[in-house]
Design an enzyme around this catalytic site. Structure first.
Site, PDB file in Angstrom:
ATOM      1  N   GLY A  84      -0.573  14.430  -5.638  1.00  0.00           N
ATOM      2  CA  GLY A  84      -0.297  13.292  -4.773  1.00  0.00           C
ATOM      3  C   GLY A  84      -1.391  12.248  -4.672  1.00  0.00           C
ATOM      4  O   GLY A  84      -1.254  11.290  -3.937  1.00  0.00           O
ATOM      5  N   TRP A 108      -7.074   7.965   0.315  1.00  0.00           N
ATOM      6  CA  TRP A 108      -5.646   7.672   0.182  1.00  0.00           C
ATOM      7  C   TRP A 108      -5.328   6.249   0.619  1.00  0.00           C
ATOM      8  O   TRP A 108      -4.528   6.044   1.517  1.00  0.00           O
ATOM      9  CB  TRP A 108      -4.773   8.660   0.952  1.00  0.00           C
ATOM     10  CG  TRP A 108      -4.551   9.933   0.229  1.00  0.00           C
ATOM     11  CD1 TRP A 108      -3.740  10.119  -0.851  1.00  0.00           C
ATOM     12  CD2 TRP A 108      -5.140  11.207   0.522  1.00  0.00           C
ATOM     13  NE1 TRP A 108      -3.791  11.446  -1.246  1.00  0.00           N
ATOM     14  CE2 TRP A 108      -4.634  12.124  -0.424  1.00  0.00           C
ATOM     15  CE3 TRP A 108      -6.034  11.648   1.486  1.00  0.00           C
ATOM     16  CZ2 TRP A 108      -4.999  13.459  -0.426  1.00  0.00           C
ATOM     17  CZ3 TRP A 108      -6.400  12.976   1.480  1.00  0.00           C
ATOM     18  CH2 TRP A 108      -5.882  13.872   0.542  1.00  0.00           C
ATOM     19  N   CYS A 167      -0.626   8.710   2.331  1.00  0.00           N
ATOM     20  CA  CYS A 167      -1.180   9.862   1.623  1.00  0.00           C
ATOM     21  C   CYS A 167      -0.566   9.939   0.229  1.00  0.00           C
ATOM     22  O   CYS A 167      -0.770   9.056  -0.584  1.00  0.00           O
ATOM     23  CB  CYS A 167      -0.926  11.125   2.439  1.00  0.00           C
ATOM     24  SG  CYS A 167      -1.807  12.575   1.863  1.00  0.00           S
ATOM     25  N   CYS A 168       0.205  10.946  -0.052  1.00  0.00           N
ATOM     26  CA  CYS A 168       0.728  11.169  -1.405  1.00  0.00           C
ATOM     27  C   CYS A 168       2.195  10.800  -1.508  1.00  0.00           C
ATOM     28  O   CYS A 168       2.606  10.042  -2.362  1.00  0.00           O
ATOM     29  CB  CYS A 168       0.575  12.640  -1.772  1.00  0.00           C
ATOM     30  SG  CYS A 168      -1.034  13.329  -1.390  1.00  0.00           S
TER      31      CYS A 168
END
Lengths: 291, 777
Positions: free
Chosen positions: B752, B336, B428-429
């Site tokens: 994500g 990520w 992250c998403c």
């Protein structure tokens, strides 16, 4: 097919005056809708929500929506109910009032089945949509229709000023072949097309007509048809474009799902090359072709 | 007291630097330059290594040296050819160990790939050094452990590092370590070890306690953390020196700005292997340096792109050592390296003329262009902040790249700006954070579908399909004691079930918050992110990010109970093993208020329940509707549900409707998801949209236009939060499953993030293939 053949067709009674008034009265209250596809990117300009209406006057052997053939079955919507449902997707269609100007205007497409069989209902829906737009000071919602024109002429007349964009599926230019493929000859359809084009042209509505043509290998793809097609298309004064559609055998699954026997088996899918070939001939005649 | 924010070193000044100096770009993509022969040569070397890695699982593990910022000497792919330098270990793709999260998990990860940690190292981390994992399990209650082992709460960062903290790596380039260290040292000196009265200071939507205004214990913790931050910056300086970079001073040109920023990020991923190690927001910042050099003629477009390409190659090489089973919750080896692009400025008193001015620069284009120059990739996780104020040229370019690569996700800038301003990043998403000003305590998610079954079954575990060949597990174990029986009815009663679910949400929220407090207390204490936090203001806002999985199942189940008749089939253990449904019921995903409103109520109710319980360090509660790839695992571990879903069937990802439940097409599904309120789900609402290219339009221009229209409709009008866009056919994925060798770079968007399709497990691949691909004939 002679002029008489349409009179003697099984559809005669359906178009008979007596039945017509009964039908009109009934249809007025509700529309019979098979389904709504909220994201339609292939049925008219821009992004559109497509309403598949129930009932068809042709019986195409390869019909891709066999579940829509039977009239007056399935879910009913009042005009207002359908409008409320469709307006949920308004923000995706784009119009000149939003901040994304420059994007092709989408809207609503009436398809089916033969949507013009429920012309009264469509008229009511379009009136409701227009009312909504003016109430909220929004641009008029762009309406398109996907039709075979195998309907009484007054249905076309009825919606002439309601439908912005007419997409006419021409199944075949040879009336015998047309009858073989659809159960009906094409004379009535061609007359209606001439009428529609005349009216659109008279109203100076150029580029509001699209011909849709399904390329079926061995049936509708011969080069001699291309010449006929060019002749027809060139005669139309309101023509925007010709859309070539590739035949594929997906229909078979849908027929089987609808519990019907598919009698048009063994036909190969139309290839990109076949479409390109035909498109080339049409373009050479100065026609706008999409596929 | 907060020097790092009040003086030139602070977040305000990075933002100010950008707002005062950047050049918005309104044109199209025609200026972009292709990859140079140098780039292509080095990228082909890297691709060779990536292929070897794909075959072996990992390319190498350095089991000897626990990773710190300065644990490893400089590493290169080919030193002479590199424009941007720096690797996590001495060699590309060789993974380091980071045992502070927990030694056992590192041991397991190494063993999974055939490596063994030295006995004395294991001994040290077991006997003489407490890890985060040790700390958590020492403090967990029996209930916490039970909820965890029964998969009611899953994926908690209790045996791995939490991640989701984004250092403001730009500060490295803008200020240099000398200024950063001086500011932090000044802050440290102001924190009294006697404590001082609490003063409330208003942040954005929260009340943050100013550092140094806490209790004696809090203040001493702050002093220790600041000392650690200073030390991390000193180590970063040393690491820079090993690569020949004098990081004590600010960057002086474009290449240095990229290099300095990257080294700061590199220091973070050497120190930490958090679940998501995102990089923030760099486009307008870098563009200022690039534009200056382009104007001066010291660089041309080809050279600027070449530096961006080289930087992105480095980001594609970041790795962590993970056990194979980690793949169940976070499939495909993701890091990520989320990088946001675009967005727009918020108008403030300071910049009244900048209101809503687009933040798209040429460098935004350059980053997306790496997907062409280097081919599609899962990393960095390119995230476009969709803004109605961006030019058509940019929107069209995004649509083009999405259609070609399925590698971009989109998030709604206008929705996030009121909460996070115009200088936020995404961790992250879907987790927004003001850069250098917010940090997050990551908390995975609760399985709400399971909670619904506990509600129906009087707090007892539901039966589960263990394996298709084996007998079912009968269930019946008591997980939530003391619940009164629901009154016996043939069909489930909506009011009763909903009332019980609300009651259990509160019950679960208390335990969930409690477990999170334990986790983050321990992580701060045993695995503190000193480098990342050194690149934050001293006084940060803390967000505690909770999550839910199974939303669509719970909404559909409640809809079935409400609108149809649902008869549970009770087994001998007194729990429902399946449900018989009479009649039709509306399903989430059709823009139907009768069920969508239930989905909205669920998230609102759970969000409120969480907020009733006090958090560690007064963090603000947030909630996400996100599953990552754990939707497959959640499905496996959850029995049959009243919506008709069978035991073991995967959940829909994130906030997506269940596959097959959408009967009105894609826009109806988008509208349903867009109804979920961001105010209750400030940690993000993930939605994955897959469409067959031919269904998006007849030609490339209409496909682009239609995709732009979908995005603007979803974001601007419907107020949706996030959209992953996949434009591909299931047939292609089926072929890729059978012949992975033909698709080394096939990238798809999952919940994500993006992932190399070949890196998913066969079950995850099947789940992706079975998702709804919007198609229309």
């Amino acid at each position: 097919m002679s002029k008489n053949s349409i009179e003697t067709s099984p559809q005669k009674s359906q178009f008979g005056t007596r039945l017509k008034s009964i039908l009109a009265k009934e249809i007025k209250s509700v529309g019979y809708i098979n389904s709504i596809e909220t994201l339609g990117a292939l049925d008219g300009p821009g992004l559109r929500s497509v309403v598949f209406l129930q009932g068809c006057s042709l019986a195409c052997k390869y019909c891709h929506n066999p579940e829509c053939i039977t009239p007056k079955v399935g879910r009913t919507y009042t005009a207002q109910e359908l409008c409320l449902e469709l307006l949920k997707y308004r923000s995706y269609w784009g119009d000149s009032t939003d901040m994304y100007a420059g994007i092709a205007t989408g809207g609503i497409t009436f398809s089916g089945g033969e949507p013009l069989l429920q012309a009264d209902y469509i008229q009511q829906v379009s009136e409701q949509l227009a009312k909504h737009a003016s109430k909220h000071s929004l641009a008029r919602i762009h309406l398109a229709i996907d039709t075979s024109l195998f309907v009484p002429q007054f249905h076309i007349q009825q919606l002439l000023n309601r439908i912005d964009y007419w997409m006419v599926s021409v199944k075949h230019l040879d009336t015998q072949a047309h009858k073989f493929l659809t159960g009906q000859g094409n004379k009535h359809i061609l007359r209606n097309l001439e009428y529609l084009d005349g009216q659109l042209a008279a109203a100076n509505r150029v580029k509001s007509l699209r011909l849709r043509y399904l390329v079926i290998p061995g049936y509708t793809d011969s080069t001699s048809y291309a010449a006929d097609f060019v002749r027809l298309a060139s005669s139309l004064r309101s023509l925007d474009s010709i859309e070539l559609l590739a035949y594929n055998s997906h229909a078979k699954t849908k027929w089987e799902m609808a519990g019907k026997k598919f009698s048009f088996g063994g036909i190969p899918d139309a290839t990109r090359n076949q479409l390109e070939l035909l498109a080339g001939q049409l373009r050479a005649a100065g026609l706008k072709v999409i596929y | 007291m907060d020097s790092s924010s009040k003086q030139t070193q602070g977040y305000d000044s990075v933002q100010e630097f950008i707002a005062n100096n950047y050049t918005v770009y309104d044109g199209g993509s025609e200026f972009l330059a292709s990859a140079t022969p140098r780039t292509l040569a080095i990228w082909s070397q890297v691709k060779e290594l990536l292929a070897q890695e794909a075959a072996a699982g990992v390319l190498g593990v350095d089991t000897q040296t626990p990773s710190t910022i300065i644990s490893h000497g400089p590493g290169y792919i080919e030193k002479e050819k590199e424009l941007i330098v720096g690797l996590q270990t001495d060699k590309p793709l060789v993974r380091a160990i980071k045992p502070n999260g927990g030694i056992r998990v590192v041991q397991k990860a190494a063993a999974d790939y055939g490596y063994q940690l030295p006995a004395e190292l294991v001994d040290f981390y077991s006997k003489h050094h407490k890890t985060h994992n040790d700390g958590v399990f020492a403090a967990y209650s029996a209930e916490h452990k039970l909820l965890r082992s029964k998969h009611v709460i899953t994926g908690l960062p209790d045996n791995y590092a939490r991640g989701r903290i984004i250092g403001d790596y730009r500060r490295m380039a803008l200020f240099g370590t000398s200024q950063l260290i001086a500011a932090k040292q000044a802050d440290l000196e102001k924190v009294l070890t006697t404590g001082s009265p609490v003063t409330a200071k208003s942040g954005v939507g929260v009340v943050a306690t100013a550092a140094g205004a806490g209790t004696v214990e809090e203040n001493i913790r702050t002093r220790q953390e600041l000392a650690d931050q200073v030390s991390a910056l000193q180590q970063l300086e040393l690491m820079g020196k090993s690569y020949g970079c004098d990081l004590t001073r600010p960057a002086e040109n474009f290449r240095e700005a990229v290099q300095w920023t990257y080294l700061a990020y590199l220091a973070a991923v050497k120190q930490q292997d958090g679940a998501a190690m995102s990089i923030g927001r760099l486009d307008a910042f870098f563009d200022i340096y690039a534009e200056k050099e382009l104007q001066a003629g010291t660089l041309d477009e080809v050279q600027v792109q070449e530096i961006i390409d080289d930087f992105v190659i480095k980001l594609r090489l970041v790795r962590h050592l993970r056990p194979i089973e980690y793949n169940q919750i976070f499939a495909g080896d993701p890091i990520w390296v989320t990088l946001v692009l675009g967005g727009s400025l918020v108008g403030t008193d300071k910049y009244p003329n900048s209101t809503n001015k687009s933040l798209v620069t040429k460098t935004s284009f350059r980053f997306l262009h790496t997907l062409r120059n280097l081919g599609p990739s899962a990393e960095p996780n390119l995230t476009v902040l969709w803004s109605p104020f961006a030019s058509q040229g940019w929107q069209r370019f995004c649509a083009q790249i999405s259609i070609d690569t399925s590698s971009i996700q989109y998030e709604n800038d206008e929705l996030m700006k009121p909460y996070f301003g115009s200088d936020y990043g995404i961790a992250c998403c879907v987790s927004a954070m003001r850069l250098g000003k917010d940090m997050q305590f990551f908390g995975a998610r609760a399985n709400l579908a399971k909670l619904l079954l506990l509600a129906i079954n009087g707090g007892k575990e539901e039966p589960m399909l263990l394996d298709s060949d084996e007998a079912n597990d009968m269930g019946g174990e008591l997980i939530i004691p003391g619940l009164k029986e629901l009154s016996e009815t043939e069909f489930l009663d909506y009011e009763q079930v909903w009332g019980r679910l609300v009651e259990l949400m509160d019950w679960l929220a208390q335990r969930y918050v409690g477990a999170m407090n334990v986790i983050h207390y321990s992580h701060d204490r045993y695995n503190y992110e000193s480098l990342e936090m050194a690149l934050h203001d001293t006084d940060v806002r803390r967000l505690m990010a909770f999550g839910v999985a199974g939303l669509s199942i719970v909404a559909d189940s409640l809809s079935a109970i409400k609108h149809a008749q649902v008869r549970p089939k009770w087994n001998s253990a007194g729990v429902a093993e399946s449900y018989e449904i009479n009649g039709d019921f509306p399903k989430y995903g059709n823009d139907d208020a009768r069920v969508d409103d239930i989905a909205v109520q669920i998230v609102q109710e759970f969000s409120q329940a969480l907020k009733r319980y006090k958090t560690y360090r007064n963090a603000e509660h947030t909630l996400s509707v996100l599953t990552i790839t754990s939707n497959v695992m959640y499905g496996k571990l959850t029995g049959a549900t009243p919506d008709g879903r069978k035991s073991g069937v995967p959940f829909a990802p994130g906030a997506n409707p269940m596959p097959g439940s959408e009967t009105k097409g894609a826009l109806a599904a988008l509208n349903s998801v867009a109804k979920l309120p961001y105010s209750a789900c400030m940690d993000g609402i993930s939605n994955t949209f897959s469409i067959v290219p031919d269904s998006l339009g007849k030609d490339s221009v209409s496909r682009e236009t239609n995709l732009m229209q979908i995005l603007s409709g979803y974001f601007a009008a419907q107020g949706g939060h996030h959209l992953n866009i996949n434009v591909l056919t299931p047939e292609l994925l089926i072929d890729a499953k059978l012949h992975p060798e033909n698709y080394p770079q096939l990238t798809i968007r999952v919940s994500g993030y993006a992932v190399l399709f070949a890196k998913l497990s066969p079950e995850q691949q099947d789940e992706v293939i079975s998702r709804t691909f919007h198609t229309h004939v």
